[in-house]
Write a protein that holds these residues in place. Structure first.
Motif, PDB file in Angstrom:
ATOM      1  N   LEU A 144      37.734  31.694  42.548  1.00 45.71           N
ATOM      2  CA  LEU A 144      38.356  32.616  43.383  1.00 45.71           C
ATOM      3  C   LEU A 144      39.323  33.573  42.803  1.00 45.71           C
ATOM      4  O   LEU A 144      39.491  34.597  43.272  1.00 45.71           O
ATOM      5  CB  LEU A 144      39.236  31.597  44.298  1.00 45.71           C
ATOM      6  N   ASP A 145      40.115  33.120  41.742  1.00 45.18           N
ATOM      7  CA  ASP A 145      41.041  33.975  41.041  1.00 45.18           C
ATOM      8  C   ASP A 145      40.208  35.043  40.249  1.00 45.18           C
ATOM      9  O   ASP A 145      41.013  36.412  40.382  1.00 45.18           O
ATOM     10  CB  ASP A 145      41.903  33.247  39.895  1.00 45.18           C
ATOM     11  N   HIS A 146      39.048  35.188  39.944  1.00 47.65           N
ATOM     12  CA  HIS A 146      38.455  36.162  39.228  1.00 47.65           C
ATOM     13  C   HIS A 146      37.252  36.672  40.321  1.00 47.65           C
ATOM     14  O   HIS A 146      36.648  37.522  39.739  1.00 47.65           O
ATOM     15  CB  HIS A 146      37.683  35.476  38.134  1.00 47.65           C
ATOM     16  N   SER A 147      37.366  36.807  41.486  1.00 50.26           N
ATOM     17  CA  SER A 147      36.794  37.482  42.262  1.00 50.26           C
ATOM     18  C   SER A 147      37.284  38.783  42.537  1.00 50.26           C
ATOM     19  O   SER A 147      38.497  39.178  42.403  1.00 50.26           O
ATOM     20  CB  SER A 147      36.736  36.879  43.895  1.00 50.26           C
ATOM     21  N   LEU A 148      36.541  39.826  42.841  1.00 53.38           N
ATOM     22  CA  LEU A 148      37.158  41.420  42.988  1.00 53.38           C
ATOM     23  C   LEU A 148      37.441  41.047  44.601  1.00 53.38           C
ATOM     24  O   LEU A 148      38.600  41.992  44.573  1.00 53.38           O
ATOM     25  CB  LEU A 148      35.766  42.139  42.961  1.00 53.38           C
ATOM     26  N   TYR A 149      37.119  40.336  45.269  1.00 54.43           N
ATOM     27  CA  TYR A 149      37.232  40.706  46.853  1.00 54.43           C
ATOM     28  C   TYR A 149      36.647  39.471  47.443  1.00 54.43           C
ATOM     29  O   TYR A 149      35.630  39.001  47.300  1.00 54.43           O
ATOM     30  CB  TYR A 149      36.496  41.903  47.222  1.00 54.43           C
ATOM     31  N   ILE A 150      37.302  38.904  48.520  1.00 48.69           N
ATOM     32  CA  ILE A 150      37.048  37.694  49.251  1.00 48.69           C
ATOM     33  C   ILE A 150      37.432  38.287  50.761  1.00 48.69           C
ATOM     34  O   ILE A 150      38.424  38.418  50.979  1.00 48.69           O
ATOM     35  CB  ILE A 150      37.607  36.457  48.602  1.00 48.69           C
ATOM     36  N   VAL A 151      36.306  37.694  51.212  1.00 54.25           N
ATOM     37  CA  VAL A 151      36.632  37.770  52.941  1.00 54.25           C
ATOM     38  C   VAL A 151      36.263  36.622  53.609  1.00 54.25           C
ATOM     39  O   VAL A 151      35.252  35.895  53.424  1.00 54.25           O
ATOM     40  CB  VAL A 151      35.799  39.092  53.640  1.00 54.25           C
ATOM     41  N   CYS A 152      36.963  36.087  54.518  1.00 56.42           N
ATOM     42  CA  CYS A 152      36.808  34.759  55.293  1.00 56.42           C
ATOM     43  C   CYS A 152      36.874  35.231  56.763  1.00 56.42           C
ATOM     44  O   CYS A 152      37.568  35.876  57.292  1.00 56.42           O
ATOM     45  CB  CYS A 152      37.897  33.937  54.931  1.00 56.42           C
ATOM     46  N   ALA A 153      36.023  34.417  57.511  1.00 55.63           N
ATOM     47  CA  ALA A 153      35.940  34.526  58.803  1.00 55.63           C
ATOM     48  C   ALA A 153      36.610  33.265  59.568  1.00 55.63           C
ATOM     49  O   ALA A 153      36.161  32.221  59.193  1.00 55.63           O
ATOM     50  CB  ALA A 153      34.546  34.575  59.380  1.00 55.63           C
ATOM     51  N   TYR A 154      37.521  33.467  60.515  1.00 54.93           N
ATOM     52  CA  TYR A 154      38.643  32.349  61.064  1.00 54.93           C
ATOM     53  C   TYR A 154      38.421  32.603  62.600  1.00 54.93           C
ATOM     54  O   TYR A 154      38.151  33.519  63.168  1.00 54.93           O
ATOM     55  CB  TYR A 154      39.895  32.508  60.766  1.00 54.93           C
TER      56      TYR A 154
ATOM     57  N   LEU B  50      32.937  39.185  46.423  1.00 54.48           N
ATOM     58  CA  LEU B  50      32.070  39.988  45.585  1.00 54.48           C
ATOM     59  C   LEU B  50      32.816  39.638  44.073  1.00 54.48           C
ATOM     60  O   LEU B  50      34.074  39.491  43.873  1.00 54.48           O
ATOM     61  CB  LEU B  50      32.761  41.529  45.558  1.00 54.48           C
ATOM     62  N   VAL B  51      31.933  39.735  43.323  1.00 50.07           N
ATOM     63  CA  VAL B  51      32.318  39.671  41.701  1.00 50.07           C
ATOM     64  C   VAL B  51      31.444  40.459  40.785  1.00 50.07           C
ATOM     65  O   VAL B  51      30.824  41.345  41.577  1.00 50.07           O
ATOM     66  CB  VAL B  51      31.900  38.367  41.002  1.00 50.07           C
TER      67      VAL B  51
ATOM     68  N   LEU C  82      31.792  43.334  53.091  1.00 48.50           N
ATOM     69  CA  LEU C  82      31.412  43.257  51.492  1.00 48.50           C
ATOM     70  C   LEU C  82      30.830  44.622  51.167  1.00 48.50           C
ATOM     71  O   LEU C  82      31.138  45.230  50.033  1.00 48.50           O
ATOM     72  CB  LEU C  82      30.770  42.203  51.127  1.00 48.50           C
ATOM     73  N   ILE C  83      29.889  45.183  51.784  1.00 45.52           N
ATOM     74  CA  ILE C  83      29.380  46.324  51.559  1.00 45.52           C
ATOM     75  C   ILE C  83      30.300  47.496  51.552  1.00 45.52           C
ATOM     76  O   ILE C  83      30.336  48.685  50.665  1.00 45.52           O
ATOM     77  CB  ILE C  83      28.028  46.660  52.582  1.00 45.52           C
ATOM     78  N   ALA C  84      31.229  47.562  52.711  1.00 49.53           N
ATOM     79  CA  ALA C  84      32.096  48.648  52.852  1.00 49.53           C
ATOM     80  C   ALA C  84      33.271  48.490  51.622  1.00 49.53           C
ATOM     81  O   ALA C  84      33.368  49.682  51.325  1.00 49.53           O
ATOM     82  CB  ALA C  84      32.771  48.694  54.321  1.00 49.53           C
ATOM     83  N   GLN C  85      33.312  47.385  51.383  1.00 55.94           N
ATOM     84  CA  GLN C  85      34.411  47.249  50.417  1.00 55.94           C
ATOM     85  C   GLN C  85      33.692  47.617  48.723  1.00 55.94           C
ATOM     86  O   GLN C  85      34.486  48.557  48.061  1.00 55.94           O
ATOM     87  CB  GLN C  85      34.781  45.744  49.826  1.00 55.94           C
TER      88      GLN C  85
ATOM     89  N   MET D 183      34.817  51.225  46.278  1.00 61.19           N
ATOM     90  CA  MET D 183      34.921  51.057  44.849  1.00 61.19           C
ATOM     91  C   MET D 183      34.218  52.174  44.132  1.00 61.19           C
ATOM     92  O   MET D 183      34.546  52.452  42.997  1.00 61.19           O
ATOM     93  CB  MET D 183      34.552  49.712  44.232  1.00 61.19           C
ATOM     94  N   CYS D 184      33.149  52.852  44.726  1.00 61.23           N
ATOM     95  CA  CYS D 184      32.213  53.496  44.002  1.00 61.23           C
ATOM     96  C   CYS D 184      32.913  55.104  43.860  1.00 61.23           C
ATOM     97  O   CYS D 184      33.448  55.606  44.748  1.00 61.23           O
ATOM     98  CB  CYS D 184      31.078  53.754  44.830  1.00 61.23           C
TER      99      CYS D 184
END
Length: 199
Positions: A94-104, A115-116, A147-150, A154-155
Motif C-alpha cells: 500500500l505504501d509503495h503504490s503510485l495510486y489507490i482507489v477504493c469504492a465505498y 497502480l504500481v 485508474l486509466i485516467a490517473q 502521469m503521461c
C-alpha cells in the motif's frame, strides 16, 4: 469516516444496478481525489446482505483515492479469495503504490484497485477487487476507468506509458471493453512470471 479531508469532485455518473431479485437501486458513482497524506483505518464491515431499503431507493458508491488501511485491505482480499498476505507485506504494498482507489457504500468498502510502477514509462494495475456481493454491477468498470485516467495524467506530452495487468482466466472480455490487448499477438510474446519465495 472521512472527516478532516478536503475532497475535490472529479466526475459523477449514474448507473442502475439490480442488487437483488427484489430490489432495484440507483447507484450514483461519485469520484473524489485527495492528497496523499497518512490516513486512519476506514471503519465498517464488507457486505450489504443486511442493508435495509432506503426510502428514496438510492445508494451512493463513492470512489476515494489514497485512503486505505491495512485491515480493510486484508479483509477485502479475503472476501474475494486472494491469497493471504502478512501485515508487513500489505503495509509495504500500500505504501509503495503510485495510486489507490477504493469504492465505498457509506462506510463499507465494496471494491478497490491500485497502480504500481515508475509513473513515467510503465504502470501496472494490481488488486482490482470487487466484493462478491457487488460484482457485475459496473463498479469494477468505474474503478478501472479511474485508474486509466490517473495513468493518463502521469503521461508526459509526446510520450506514452505502457499500462499492464494480469487477469484471471475468463475475465479477458471485461478488459477488452476497456481497450486492453491480450497477449501474445503477432508482434508481442506472452507475459511471463516467476515467484520468489523465502521459507
Amino acid at each position: 469516516m472521512f472527516a478532516g479531508f478536503s475532497f475535490f469532485l472529479m466526475r459523477k455518473v449514474s448507473l442502475f444496478y439490480k442488487i437483488s431479485e427484489k430490489l432495484l437501486l440507483k447507484y450514483r458513482i461519485t469520484c473524489y481525489n485527495t492528497s496523499r497524506v497518512p490516513v486512519q483505518e476506514a471503519s465498517g464491515r464488507i457486505g450489504i446482505k443486511n442493508q435495509t431499503k432506503r426510502k428514496d431507493n438510492m445508494a451512493t458508491v463513492t470512489l476515494i483515492s489514497n485512503h486505505m488501511g491495512v485491515d480493510t485491505y486484508l479483509e477485502l482480499r479475503k472476501a474475494v479469495g486472494f491469497k493471504p498476505l502478512s501485515r508487513t507485506q500489505a503495509r509495504k504494498e500500500l505504501d509503495h503504490s503510485l495510486y489507490i482507489v477504493c469504492a465505498y457504500i457509506d462506510a463499507q468498502i465494496v471494491g478497490m484497485g491500485r497502480l504500481v510502477g515508475d509513473g513515467a514509462v510503465i504502470c501496472y494495475i494490481q488488486d482490482l477487487m470487487i466484493h462478491p456481493d457487488f460484482q457485475g454491477y459496473g463498479i469494477g468498470g468505474a474503478i478501472i476507468e479511474d485508474l486509466i485516467a490517473q495513468t493518463e495524467g502521469m503521461c508526459e506530452a509526446g510520450t506514452e506509458i505502457m499500462l499492464d495487468l494480469m487477469c484471471a482466466a475468463g475475465r479477458e472480455p471485461f478488459y477488452h471493453k476497456h481497450r486492453f490487448l491480450s497477449r501474445p499477438t503477432d508482434s508481442l510474446g506472452p507475459g511471463m512470471i516467476r515467484y520468489i519465495r523465502k521459507e
